[in-house]
Every structure is written in structure tokens, then in C-alpha cells.
Design a protein around this motif. Sequence first.
Motif, short mmCIF file in Angstrom:
data_model
loop_
_atom_site.label_atom_id
_atom_site.label_comp_id
_atom_site.label_asym_id
_atom_site.label_seq_id
_atom_site.Cartn_x
_atom_site.Cartn_y
_atom_site.Cartn_z
N ALA A 484 0.95 -1.16 0.15
CA ALA A 484 0.01 -0.03 -0.10
C ALA A 484 0.71 1.04 0.08
N LYS A 485 2.02 1.16 0.80
CA LYS A 485 2.86 2.30 0.73
C LYS A 485 3.50 2.72 -0.66
N VAL A 486 3.90 1.52 -1.40
CA VAL A 486 4.43 1.69 -2.78
C VAL A 486 3.43 2.34 -3.45
N ALA A 487 2.20 1.86 -3.35
CA ALA A 487 1.06 2.34 -4.28
C ALA A 487 0.25 3.57 -3.95
N ASN A 488 1.01 4.40 -2.90
CA ASN A 488 0.74 5.47 -2.26
C ASN A 488 -0.85 5.63 -1.82
N ALA A 489 -1.25 4.44 -1.24
CA ALA A 489 -2.42 4.27 -0.68
C ALA A 489 -2.57 4.07 0.85
N HIS A 490 -1.31 4.01 1.56
CA HIS A 490 -1.16 3.64 2.91
C HIS A 490 -1.79 5.15 3.44
N GLU A 491 -1.48 6.20 3.18
CA GLU A 491 -1.83 7.53 3.90
C GLU A 491 -3.48 7.72 4.09
N PHE A 492 -4.21 7.15 2.89
CA PHE A 492 -5.49 7.53 3.07
C PHE A 492 -6.18 6.29 3.81
N ILE A 493 -5.70 4.90 3.55
CA ILE A 493 -6.14 3.83 4.31
C ILE A 493 -6.11 4.32 6.04
N MET A 494 -5.09 4.99 6.21
CA MET A 494 -4.95 5.12 7.79
C MET A 494 -5.86 6.31 8.30
N GLU A 495 -6.30 6.95 7.35
CA GLU A 495 -7.22 7.95 7.59
C GLU A 495 -8.63 7.47 8.14
N LYS A 496 -9.05 6.24 7.48
CA LYS A 496 -10.20 5.51 7.78
C LYS A 496 -10.31 4.87 9.05
N GLU A 497 -11.39 4.89 9.66
CA GLU A 497 -11.63 5.04 11.13
C GLU A 497 -11.01 3.45 11.60
N GLU A 498 -11.42 2.16 10.71
CA GLU A 498 -10.82 1.08 10.87
C GLU A 498 -9.56 0.71 9.95
N GLY A 499 -8.96 1.44 9.57
CA GLY A 499 -7.82 1.41 8.70
C GLY A 499 -7.98 0.37 7.73
N TYR A 500 -6.98 -0.65 7.80
CA TYR A 500 -7.07 -1.85 6.95
C TYR A 500 -8.24 -2.69 6.84
N GLN A 501 -8.87 -2.61 8.12
CA GLN A 501 -10.06 -3.52 8.23
C GLN A 501 -11.68 -2.63 7.68
N THR A 502 -11.05 -1.75 6.83
CA THR A 502 -12.40 -1.03 6.46
C THR A 502 -13.28 -1.81 5.49
N ASN A 503 -14.58 -1.79 5.34
CA ASN A 503 -15.32 -2.45 4.30
C ASN A 503 -15.51 -1.39 3.29
N ILE A 504 -15.01 -1.48 2.21
CA ILE A 504 -15.14 -0.72 1.06
C ILE A 504 -16.45 -0.56 0.22
N GLY A 505 -17.30 -1.54 0.46
CA GLY A 505 -18.90 -1.63 -0.05
C GLY A 505 -18.59 -2.17 -1.24
N ASP A 506 -19.83 -2.44 -2.13
CA ASP A 506 -19.86 -3.07 -3.46
C ASP A 506 -18.82 -2.36 -4.44
N ARG A 507 -18.23 -3.16 -5.02
CA ARG A 507 -17.06 -2.32 -5.93
C ARG A 507 -16.42 -1.36 -5.38
N GLY A 508 -16.29 -1.15 -4.00
CA GLY A 508 -15.45 -0.18 -3.73
C GLY A 508 -16.08 1.37 -3.53
N VAL A 509 -17.43 1.23 -3.62
CA VAL A 509 -18.29 2.35 -3.75
C VAL A 509 -17.79 3.45 -2.57
N LYS A 510 -17.33 3.02 -1.68
CA LYS A 510 -17.11 3.99 -0.43
C LYS A 510 -15.75 4.69 -0.55
N LEU A 511 -15.16 4.46 -1.74
CA LEU A 511 -13.78 5.08 -2.13
C LEU A 511 -13.88 5.94 -3.51
N SER A 512 -12.98 6.97 -3.44
CA SER A 512 -12.89 7.62 -4.75
C SER A 512 -12.32 6.89 -5.70
N GLY A 513 -12.49 7.25 -7.04
CA GLY A 513 -11.77 6.54 -8.17
C GLY A 513 -10.31 6.43 -7.98
#
Length: 611
Positions: A484-513
Motif C-alpha cells: 500500500a505504501k508503494v502504491a501511495n495508498a497507505h496514507e488514505f487507508i490510515m485516515e479511515k476509522e478502521e484502517g485496513y479492516q475498513t469495508n469498502i462496499g460494493d465494487r469499492g463504492v465508499k472510495l474515490s476513483g
Amino acid sequence: MKEFWQIMLRYVAPYKRFLGGAVIMNILSAVLNIFSFALIIPMLKILFGLEQGAYEFIPWDAAGTDLMAKLTNNSYYYVTEFSQTIGASKVLLLLCLFVSVTTILKTACYFGASAVMIPIRTGVVKDIRMEIYNKILSLPIGFFSEEKKGDIIARMSGDVQEVENSITSSIEVLIKNPILIIFYFGTLLFISWQLTLFTILFVPVMGWIMGVIGKQLKRGSLEAQSLWSDTMSQVEETLGGLRIIKAFNAEKGMSGRFDGVTGAMRRKLNRVTIRQASAHPVSECLGTIMICIVLWFGGTLILSDNAPIDAPTFIYYMVILYSVINPLKEFSKASYAIPKGLASMERINKILEADNSIQEPVQPAKLDGFREKISFRDVSFRYNDSRQILFDIDLDIEKGKTVAIVGESGAGKSTLVDLIPRFYDPTKGKITIDGTDIRSFRSADLRSMMGIVNQEPILFNDTIFNNIAFGVEDATMEQVVEAAKVANAHEFIMEKEEGYQTNIGDRGVKLSGGQRQRLSIARAILKNPPILILDEATASLDTESERIVQEALDHLMSTRTTIAIAHRLSTIKNADEIIVMKEGRIVERGRHDELLALDGYYKKLHDMQAL
């Protein structure tokens, strides 16, 4: 019924130990039922003074008397003796206790037979669903380009449910009722073969009537299930296109379209259900007619001078005959239900029996790495009988190089790339890795060497951790975080309340493109493949998201052989080679500056984007 028995052999065979238990329980219940009826009638006859004769015990091994006569005489003898010894009232009490005990045992056997069948029903349904699901996973992508997703969902849900309701529920009927009918008809033959022969004449007539209606039911059920598929397809389309439906104020039109499909299904189901509902009254009517005719015929025999049976025996005969009617009714219901299930099974088999054009090699070659290059040699491709997509492609992709593929929409770029992991096979020519045809490798081995990042990120309704670790067994949290760090994703993941255990919804609808795309890149990084396929990975992103995702891609591409499809030429100007495609052919190839200097088709695409 041939299709039905094929289904039974196919799916019920693994549960044959349960079938044995059901057979034993049903035999016991039939015997107890016959035995209780056989003894109650002579007891009641004597208790209420209907028989004034005296009886003497006939030894069971005595010659000259048939078994039925011995059984009747000795039953009367024992009841008479008991009545004279302990009194009629106590005999009646013993009779009631006897009936209660036999009824308890009989109903316990009925319950046991039904309980034993439950694992068969649930197991068969699970096996069918698993077989469909595994077939879906094994079929090539091309199969689903010709099938509606809603139709496939309908077959896996509605059709399998119909198989459960119609076919598996009939298994119990087809085990229990033949046993009951055989035992009951055996008893009827034992009592009076003349009456039984007369009775049997009506059974084929009943079966023929049920068969005619059953055939019509199967045809109607097929049409109804097809309309159910159309309904599911429209629901699936509506959920996927809800934003557009609302944007174009098309709610009324879509509602009218859905009403048309569901209305047609309702009309068809009305006819099918009404025909199915006729099973009970038709069988009831036929059964009553048969009882009345037998009652007339038997009564005529008894009233004649040379009656083959007496009145008490005829009463017992009619009780057993009436007991046969219920199994015959159950058979009639099954004859209505089974055609509906067969219609659904026919639709299921269209998936299960679909040909897989991607054939695995019988003796696969060993694929232990990627050392030199991927080569296309005279490769052409068409989808089934449609127009040809690719023409005579010759291309080498050397290890460690980045090769970009550009061209207008419909030029065949994605199709060309889909041939490498064998989502499709070329209709002409071959593709090799280090000189070996990729069709010689197991598909799983071939695809294990490749990481794919699509334009539209494909994520699952699960946690961020599980989406990044998808397809990688025993991935640790440290490995996922590093990817995730190499993909520049770690930062926004840690901003989520449950971090890496956050459910992203159907087809990732809870995340931006951009966030969704970075998770896709992290998934590819964790897999760590030697070959990377990027299918317009930044095409749908805004400028800022594209910059972040492109940085992640640069990390990912730096140590891998990369094949990148791109619309934005600015993202691939540093590629080692750019392949320019037009109408299924390679028209130009070279580096960015070389292609601009040619002043050809690539220059035209570049100038249009610059403008």
C-alpha cells in the motif's frame, strides 16, 4: 422421466447411505400400517357381535388351508378366547393400546424417513449451486460477453430454487410411495386377486392423464423461467445504471418496461400454477371414481352366491385400497412438480454444459519464470462468428522493457492484451513466452506470472486488507502495508476509522476513483509478478489522482516487463517502444520521438490530444 433419473444418478448418488435409511423406515411404516388394519377389523367384528360363529385354532403348519384363512380364523379365535376370559371391555382397552402403540411406531417411522431425506435435499441443492459457480469460474470471459448477467443470476437463484422445490422434494415421494404401493397392492392381491386385477385396470388411465398435463406444465415452466431471467436482467441493469436513469428522467420508461416483463411472467405463471393446482382435485376425483367402481364391483361379488371373500374381508380390502389412493395422489403431485424442475434444470444445464474454448494441456509444459521475451507470431482473432478484430500481429516484448499500445477506440488494443493471459485464444497464429506456446502451459501457471490493473478497478465488497491480499495466500499485514505504501495508498487507508479492516462496499463504492485504483495497484504490487499489464489504468482519473496513481505505477513498472494500453499519450512517452494500432493492425512502432518524426498516425493522435 429419463432426464429425471439422470439427475438423480448425477446428484443423489453421493447421499445413497441416507436413501438406505429412508427405504428401511418406509418399509417399517408400511408393514405396521397393514398389520394394524389387519388385526383391528376381526377384533371389532367379534367385539360388537357381528360374527356369531365359533372358532377352533388351526395350527400354522396345518395342510389344506391357505395362510389368509388361517390368519383370519386364528385372529377370531384369540379374540374370542380373550373376550370370554377377561371380558370384552378389557379386550377393547387392549385394542386401543395396540392401535396407539402401532400408530406411534408408524408415525415415528414416517418422521424418520422424512428427516433422513433432509440432508439429501439440502445437499443436492448445494452441489448444484457449487457446480454452477465453479463452472462460471472456469468458463472463458468470452462466454459472458454473450450472456446477460441477470440471466445467469436467475439460473443460479430462481432455477436452482425451482429444482429444490420440484425435483428434490419429489425424491421423498419417489422413495416412500413405491414402497407403500408395492406393500399395499401385495396385500390387496393376497386378499383378492380378482378385485385387485379389476382395480389395476384404472391405474394406467390415471397415469396417462397426469402425463399429458405434466408435459404441458414443463413447456409453460420453461417460458416462465425465461421471463424470470429477463426480470433479473432488468433489475441488474437498473442497479448498474441508476445514475443515468435519474439523470435522464427515465424512471417512468424503465418502470413501464419492467411492468411489461413482470406482467408477461405473471400471466405465464398463472397458467402454470393453475395447472399445477389441478393435481390434487384431479387425483381426488379419479381416486374417488376408482373407489366407487371397486365398491360396486366388490359388493356385487359379495352379494352373489359364490362370493370369493366375505363382507369383513371386503371392508379390510377397501381400507387398504383407500390407503393406496394417498400414495397415488402424491405421485400425481410429483408428476406435476417434476416437469417444472426439469424445465429449470434444462436452463441450468446450458451453463453446466457450455463448452470451454480455453482448453488446458493434457501434459502441461513447466513454466518456471520469464527470461527472454513474449512473442506474437502472425496472430489474428475474431469473437465467435463476428467480424475479425486482429490481423496478422507480429510483436516481441522483451523482458524488462515497457511496451505501450495506443490507438483509437475499437482498434483492438484490449483484445491484443487479453490474449497474453489466455482470456481468449487466437484464431490464427501463436503467442510464445521464451519460445514456448502459451497454450502449452496451465492457465493458472501462466496467469500467476502476470499482474493486471484495469481502467475500471475491480474490487470486492470486503475489507481493504482482503482486497489488497486478494489471490495471495497467507499474506501478512506487513506485506500488505508495504504494498500500500508503494502504491501511495497507505496514507488514505490510515485516515479511515478502521484502517485496513475498513469495508469498502460494493465494487469499492465508499472510495474515490483514485483510491480504488491505488488499491488495485497495491494488489498487483503484493502479487509481485514479472509481467505487468496496464489497461488504461489512469484514463478515468482527474489530474491530481492521475499524478498520484502514475507515481505508484512508476514504482510498479520500474522492475517489471510492462504492457501498457494508454489513451493519454503523455503517460507513455518514456516507453521503450510504442505500438500504434488502427483497425486491428499495427501501423507504426518506435519510441515517442521517433514516431513524432515519422509525421504519421501517431503524430496525428498526439496533435489531437495537444489541441
